[in-house]
Scaffold this motif. Structure first.
Motif, PDB file in Angstrom:
ATOM      1  N   ARG A  16       9.103   7.576 -14.405  1.00 53.94           N
ATOM      2  CA  ARG A  16       8.011   8.109 -13.586  1.00 53.94           C
ATOM      3  C   ARG A  16       7.024   8.742 -14.546  1.00 53.94           C
ATOM      4  O   ARG A  16       7.232   9.858 -15.024  1.00 53.94           O
ATOM      5  CB  ARG A  16       8.540   9.143 -12.583  1.00 53.94           C
ATOM      6  CG  ARG A  16       7.459   9.814 -11.730  1.00 53.94           C
ATOM      7  CD  ARG A  16       6.898   8.882 -10.684  1.00 53.94           C
ATOM      8  NE  ARG A  16       5.909   9.546  -9.841  1.00 53.94           N
ATOM      9  CZ  ARG A  16       5.151   8.921  -8.953  1.00 53.94           C
ATOM     10  NH1 ARG A  16       5.285   7.619  -8.775  1.00 53.94           N
ATOM     11  NH2 ARG A  16       4.267   9.574  -8.228  1.00 53.94           N
ATOM     12  N   THR A  76       7.826   6.296  -6.579  1.00 52.77           N
ATOM     13  CA  THR A  76       6.865   7.121  -5.842  1.00 52.77           C
ATOM     14  C   THR A  76       7.529   8.423  -5.441  1.00 52.77           C
ATOM     15  O   THR A  76       8.754   8.477  -5.276  1.00 52.77           O
ATOM     16  CB  THR A  76       6.352   6.389  -4.581  1.00 52.77           C
ATOM     17  OG1 THR A  76       5.383   7.200  -3.919  1.00 52.77           O
ATOM     18  CG2 THR A  76       7.500   6.091  -3.614  1.00 52.77           C
ATOM     19  N   GLU A  81      -0.768   4.740  -2.586  1.00 54.54           N
ATOM     20  CA  GLU A  81      -0.182   6.066  -2.808  1.00 54.54           C
ATOM     21  C   GLU A  81      -1.285   7.098  -3.060  1.00 54.54           C
ATOM     22  O   GLU A  81      -1.239   8.228  -2.551  1.00 54.54           O
ATOM     23  CB  GLU A  81       0.779   6.012  -3.999  1.00 54.54           C
ATOM     24  CG  GLU A  81       1.521   7.306  -4.267  1.00 54.54           C
ATOM     25  CD  GLU A  81       2.430   7.185  -5.481  1.00 54.54           C
ATOM     26  OE1 GLU A  81       3.409   7.940  -5.557  1.00 54.54           O
ATOM     27  OE2 GLU A  81       2.149   6.346  -6.367  1.00 54.54           O
ATOM     28  N   ASP A 128       0.312  -0.663  -4.960  1.00 58.33           N
ATOM     29  CA  ASP A 128       1.100   0.477  -4.480  1.00 58.33           C
ATOM     30  C   ASP A 128       0.481   1.793  -4.936  1.00 58.33           C
ATOM     31  O   ASP A 128       0.415   2.765  -4.175  1.00 58.33           O
ATOM     32  CB  ASP A 128       2.537   0.391  -5.002  1.00 58.33           C
ATOM     33  CG  ASP A 128       3.347  -0.698  -4.330  1.00 58.33           C
ATOM     34  OD1 ASP A 128       3.060  -1.024  -3.164  1.00 58.33           O
ATOM     35  OD2 ASP A 128       4.271  -1.234  -4.981  1.00 58.33           O
ATOM     36  N   ARG A 129       0.027   1.819  -6.185  1.00 61.72           N
ATOM     37  CA  ARG A 129      -0.553   3.056  -6.723  1.00 61.72           C
ATOM     38  C   ARG A 129      -1.828   3.421  -5.964  1.00 61.72           C
ATOM     39  O   ARG A 129      -2.090   4.600  -5.695  1.00 61.72           O
ATOM     40  CB  ARG A 129      -0.843   2.899  -8.217  1.00 61.72           C
ATOM     41  CG  ARG A 129      -1.448   4.156  -8.854  1.00 61.72           C
ATOM     42  CD  ARG A 129      -1.509   4.064 -10.370  1.00 61.72           C
ATOM     43  NE  ARG A 129      -0.162   4.090 -10.902  1.00 61.72           N
ATOM     44  CZ  ARG A 129       0.357   3.141 -11.680  1.00 61.72           C
ATOM     45  NH1 ARG A 129      -0.365   2.082 -11.998  1.00 61.72           N
ATOM     46  NH2 ARG A 129       1.575   3.240 -12.128  1.00 61.72           N
TER      47      ARG A 129
END
Length: 1012
Positions: free
Chosen positions: A174, A589, A639, A635-636
């Motif tokens: 992460r 995430t 998010e 996805d980022r």
């Protein structure tokens, strides 16, 4: 039209029937008011004189029961979907439709034959509930509820359950940290088959309408068996505190097994020595008569030829696989054998294996390797002495040594191989230990109760009640008597894993029903409903404690726990299982995973990684890495928008800012760019193209500071597959110069040269999806950043690829998605009589070819709902790249062959073909807003309008309802949906507010018995 004709034919036949007594046996009874509706609605089309569809009405009276029920089901569906009568004829009133529908429903209910109710529970039928009625307020006073239900766990809950049961701790990257994560489907040394895989489709995938099948049970049986062994023979032995009752029950047997293992290992290593000690000179005569193996002779080679054999590493691996390595190297390490010739040493090894009793074929294989590779084996030992440790003879305890000697003397017979002696001794000891355990007796009831409680807590997450505990203890006793302690424990574990409670989620009302027959969820069921709605995981400590302590009963209680989980940022989840399998590093995430996954499934963009694409057409290599990064950065982006939580739907549909080759850390990306810029600035005015090795020494301090890839001024003679140091320096400078010599402000931090591994991050070719050239890219270190020709996820390459074909776009699929997901529309299935194929013609655009077959009268009725929306995306190709011309990819249209990829990541490998201008104009209809409906110029225009549409907002909320509640909405959920929309508006477009509203609604909190 064909279905409507069938329906009209059928109902007219009913109207013509002379039997007007209502609902009598198998005969067809038609009340007069229903008969009147039928005659008025169908007679004009289907009288005896004009039987449309070649269907004669006078034959319907003799229809048998099965055929009648089949037609009634079709009629019920057509009535509900408002496809009967045809749109171009006079329509019956709502009251007439209701009368007809009630009569058909009654006829079907008499035989429990209605298929509509089951069908309406399926996700693909969710939009058939009237959208305007849901949000009009007309039905907001209907009490919301969900029927009592037990629904199968999802593939993600399955993974989470087993991760929890076996206490598997997974970590993942992460940013620059390595953090514990939930959501992995991998468990080391435990093989599981997930039988609850969700369908691969865009939209909500996990519904409470799936039935348990034989396939589920078969997989779960194997899973239960494997897990029971893993828990008892690995986890419990590794950690006595894992299941203390198992440790206690197995204590004596484990002690016996440890003693057996110790004795057996000692004998296998030293039995030859022991027999020499015990029998002295007599030992040799007790050995079996040695019979050497016969090896296949080496084939003669011609003069000048060389005997060909496998590489040494292959031979070494083969020796190891034949279980001969230990004997060979232990003998070589023994000083007594150091002076033996190769032949003498080979005979020593052969005798060792023979006297032990190894199979002749194994000995032959080992001896062949020794014959051909003995010098190489000796050399390998010298090079790797640290790897091979000599066995040191250490006697066991005196009592053990005495028992071993006694056992050998009792069991050895002349001519026995050493392996036979070991087996005889081991068998004797096993019998003795077994008698000892029988004498000790079975586990006590108290200990079995303790075992049942521990297993139930570990597997079902609750203690059993008294009746359950007694039942399981009785079962455990039966298992113990028949199978022994270990197998009994494993069988009990399997029983719990195979219980319906393990594979089903239970959501039942508790307490007294209210005036509407509803009961609130029990606190425990509520805790799981909330946890599974947001995380796939079991309730965390706070949620479980709230359920236990009576603090999970009111809307305020639900709101508190839902809000808390949504706000947590210290829990991490893996996002995509495919990326996990690919060991993709940026796949986590800290957003509640099912919140992010809703938009993944709603937009369907994860499918981009499953669509086959050709690297040549892509224009560069390492397409798999680029696609993985494309998915990760989508996805980022989602998010990022969810983190801000303002105008979420509008932002998802209209944002002009995207992540492109960025890890989400602006400072890290800036530092990477600065490093490349410093190299460029240092060498740009020098004649680096003509540098020799020694020239690099003039820049030694700088090169050591910037750590230029594969350029070590202290080791200038180094090289790799891509070249030597000076060659790699020039390759790197070529790409560095290309990314900064055209006025670029920042340097894109992709690899300095194309090689194995990565300087920075995988997937630099993700730039190509966005029309960025690696050698002319004005890279943005601070992202998300604006990208030309993009607006919202519907213009993101990930969505465009996911809704395209392998080699061309698909306006129909793209338009259908917009119609169904954003406009709450419905599209019938393709009729079986239709050949849904686009004609091949490589001199016309896809739009032109598609229009020629779909814009004819028969097809246009449905395609007008899709094509005009999908055409707007024709400004993007099947890779999601913006375009103004369509490449007519066919050999007849080839203009120029593109270069092959030969280690240069700046090259564009695409072939050049003739082109035609694309037409991206389309038409938006169905928003219910005249200011938004109308012609659109392209996808950006379409996205802008969709982002302003209230119907789009409501449609997304409907899908969110289905996702978080696991079912389709009904009119009794009207207030729930209206409240969710209002929560979104009142909280400045907060998706969290929508979730909180849904999970504190009556639809979520209350249950009603199915029989009601």
């Amino acid at each position: 039209m064909k279905r409507s004709i069938l329906l009209c034919v059928f109902v007219l036949a009913l109207a013509a029937s002379t039997n007007t007594s209502a609902y009598a046996g198998d005969s067809l009874g038609i009340p007069k008011d229903v008969s009147s509706v039928l005659v008025q609605s169908c007679l004009d089309c289907h009288s005896d004189d004009s039987a449309e569809g070649d269907i004669r009405l006078d034959a319907i009276a003799s229809i048998d029961l099965d055929a009648r029920l089949d037609l009634l089901n079709r009629a019920q569906e057509q009535l509900f979907l408002k496809r009967m009568p045809p749109e171009d004829v006079e329509q019956p009133t709502n009251a007439d439709r209701t009368r007809l529908a009630e009569w058909i429903s009654h006829e079907l209910d008499m035989y429990d034959a209605s298929k509509l109710e089951k069908k309406m529970q399926k996700p693909e039928f969710g939009n058939y509930v009237d959208h305007d009625q849901l949000f009009s307020g007309e039905f907001k006073d209907l009490p919301g509820f969900t029927y009592d239900r037990r629904w199968l766990i999802s593939e993600y809950i399955f993974n989470a359950k087993f991760q929890r049961i076996v206490q598997s701790n997974v970590r993942a990257k992460r940013g620059d940290q390595n953090v514990p994560v939930f959501g992995s489907h991998k468990i080391r040394d435990l093989s599981l088959t997930n039988p609850f895989l969700l369908p691969e489709r865009s939209g909500v995938r996990y519904y409470a309408d799936t039935d348990l099948t034989g396939g589920h049970l078969s997989s779960m049986l194997t899973n239960a068996q494997n897990t029971s062994v893993y828990m008892t023979e690995y986890l419990a032995k590794r950690n006595p505190r894992y299941l203390p009752a198992v440790t206690e029950i197995m204590a004596l047997e484990d002690s016996h097994n440890a003693t057996l293992a110790s004795r057996r290992e000692f004998l296998e290593n030293f039995i030859a020595r022991l027999c020499d000690e015990y029998y002295g000179v007599e030992n040799q005569s007790m050995l079996p008569q040695f019979i050497p193996v016969t090896l296949k002779e080496i084939e003669a080679v011609e003069e000048g030829e060389i005997y060909k054999k496998a590489p040494t590493h292959v031979a070494f691996n083969m020796l190891k696989s034949l279980d001969g390595e230990d004997t060979v190297y232990q003998n070589l390490l023994n000083p007594e054998h150091a002076s033996k010739s190769d032949d003498e040493f080979c005979e020593l090894c052969e005798r060792t294996w023979f006297y032990f009793g190894d199979h002749e074929r194994d000995i032959q294989g080992r001896m062949t390797i020794l014959r051909d590779y003995m010098p190489a084996i000796r050399e390998n030992l010298e090079k790797n002495r640290r790897k091979f440790k000599p066995l040191v003879y250490k006697p066991l305890a005196d009592a053990e040594m005495q028992e071993i000697e006694s056992a050998i003397r009792r069991n050895r017979q002349p001519g026995d191989h050493f392996g036979e002696i070991i087996e005889k001794c081991t068998t004797e000891w096993e019998k003795s230990f077994r008698r000892e355990r029988v004498k000790a007796g079975p586990p006590s009831d108290e200990l079995l109760h303790k075992l049942v409680d521990e297993l139930s807590l570990q597997i079902l997450e609750r203690s059993p009640d008294t009746a359950e505990a007694d039942q399981y203890v009785t079962l455990a006793k039966t298992y113990t008597t028949k199978l022994g302690n270990l197998k009994a424990i494993q069988k009990l574990i399997q029983t719990l894993i195979l219980s319906s409670e393990f594979v089903y989620r239970q959501e039942l009302g508790s307490g007294q029903p209210d005036e509407h027959g509803r009961r609130p969820l029990s606190p425990r069921d509520a805790s799981y409903a909330i946890a599974y709605a947001l995380t796939d995981q079991s309730p965390d400590k706070e949620l479980a404690e709230a359920a236990r302590s009576g603090k999970l009963n009111t809307k305020q209680d639900y709101r508190r726990e839902v809000t808390r989980i949504l706000n947590e940022r210290d829990v991490y989840y893996l996002i995509d299982p495919i990326l996990e399998d690919k060991n993709y590093p940026d796949n986590t995430t800290d957003v509640a995973i099912r919140k992010l996954r809703f938009f993944r499934e709603f937009f369907g963009y994860p499918a981009t990684i499953t669509i086959f694409k050709d690297e040549k057409r892509f224009g560069g290599d390492r397409l798999e890495n680029a696609t993985a990064r494309l998915l990760n950065e989508t996805d980022r982006l989602v998010e990022h928008i969810l983190e801000k939580d303002e105008h979420v739907f509008e932002q998802l549909l209209t944002t002009e800012e995207f992540f492109v080759y960025h890890d989400g850390n602006n400072d890290r990306m800036q530092a990477a760019s600065d490093r490349i810029k410093s190299i460029y600035q240092h060498f740009q005015d020098l004649d680096w193209q003509n540098f020799e090795n020694e020239d690099l020494l003039d820049h030694r301090d700088f090169l050591k500071e910037v750590k230029m890839r594969s350029v070590d001024p202290d080791n200038l003679e180094a090289r790799n597959r891509q070249g030597n140091t000076i060659q790699l320096f020039k390759k790197s400078m070529t790409t560095i110069t290309a990314r900064l010599n055209k006025g670029q402000r920042e340097a894109a931090p992709y690899d300095l040269y194309r090689g194995y591994g990565n300087d920075f991050m995988r997937g630099y070719n993700v730039a190509k999806f966005f029309n960025f050239d690696l050698d002319n890219w004005d890279y943005q270190t601070h992202q998300p950043a604006k990208v030309a020709h993009r607006k919202g996820l519907l213009t993101h390459p990930a969505w465009l690829i996911a809704h395209a074909q392998n080699t061309e776009t698909d306006p129909v699929i793209r338009g259908k998605w917009v119609r169904e997901k954003l406009l709450a529309g419905t599209i019938p299935d393709v009729p079986i009589t239709v050949d849904a194929a686009v004609p091949e013609d490589h001199h016309r655009t896809l739009r032109d070819r598609l229009a020629s077959v779909t814009e004819v009268t028969y097809c246009w009725k449905c395609h007008q709902q899709m094509n005009p929306l999908g055409y707007a995306f024709e400004s993007y190709d099947d890779f999601g790249r913006f375009r103004e011309e369509e490449s007519l990819e066919h050999p007849d249209n080839l203009i120029k062959k593109g270069p092959e990829q030969r280690g240069d990541h700046l090259v564009d490998t695409r072939d050049t073909y003739k082109t035609l201008p694309i037409d991206s104009t389309g038409y938006l209809a169905g928003t219910g807003d005249a200011s938004l409906d109308g012609e659109v110029s392209d996808a950006i225009d379409l996205a802008e309008r969709l982002g302003k549409s209230r119907r789009v907002r409501q449609s997304i909320i409907r899908h969110a309802f289905r996702y978080f509640l696991g079912r389709n909405e009904t009119l009794s959920d009207s207030k729930t949906l209206i409240d969710a929309e209002q929560a979104y508006i009142d909280n400045h477009g907060s998706f969290d507010a929508v979730i909180v509203s849904l999970l504190t609604s009556d639809s979520f909190m209350y249950r009603k018995a199915i029989e009601d």
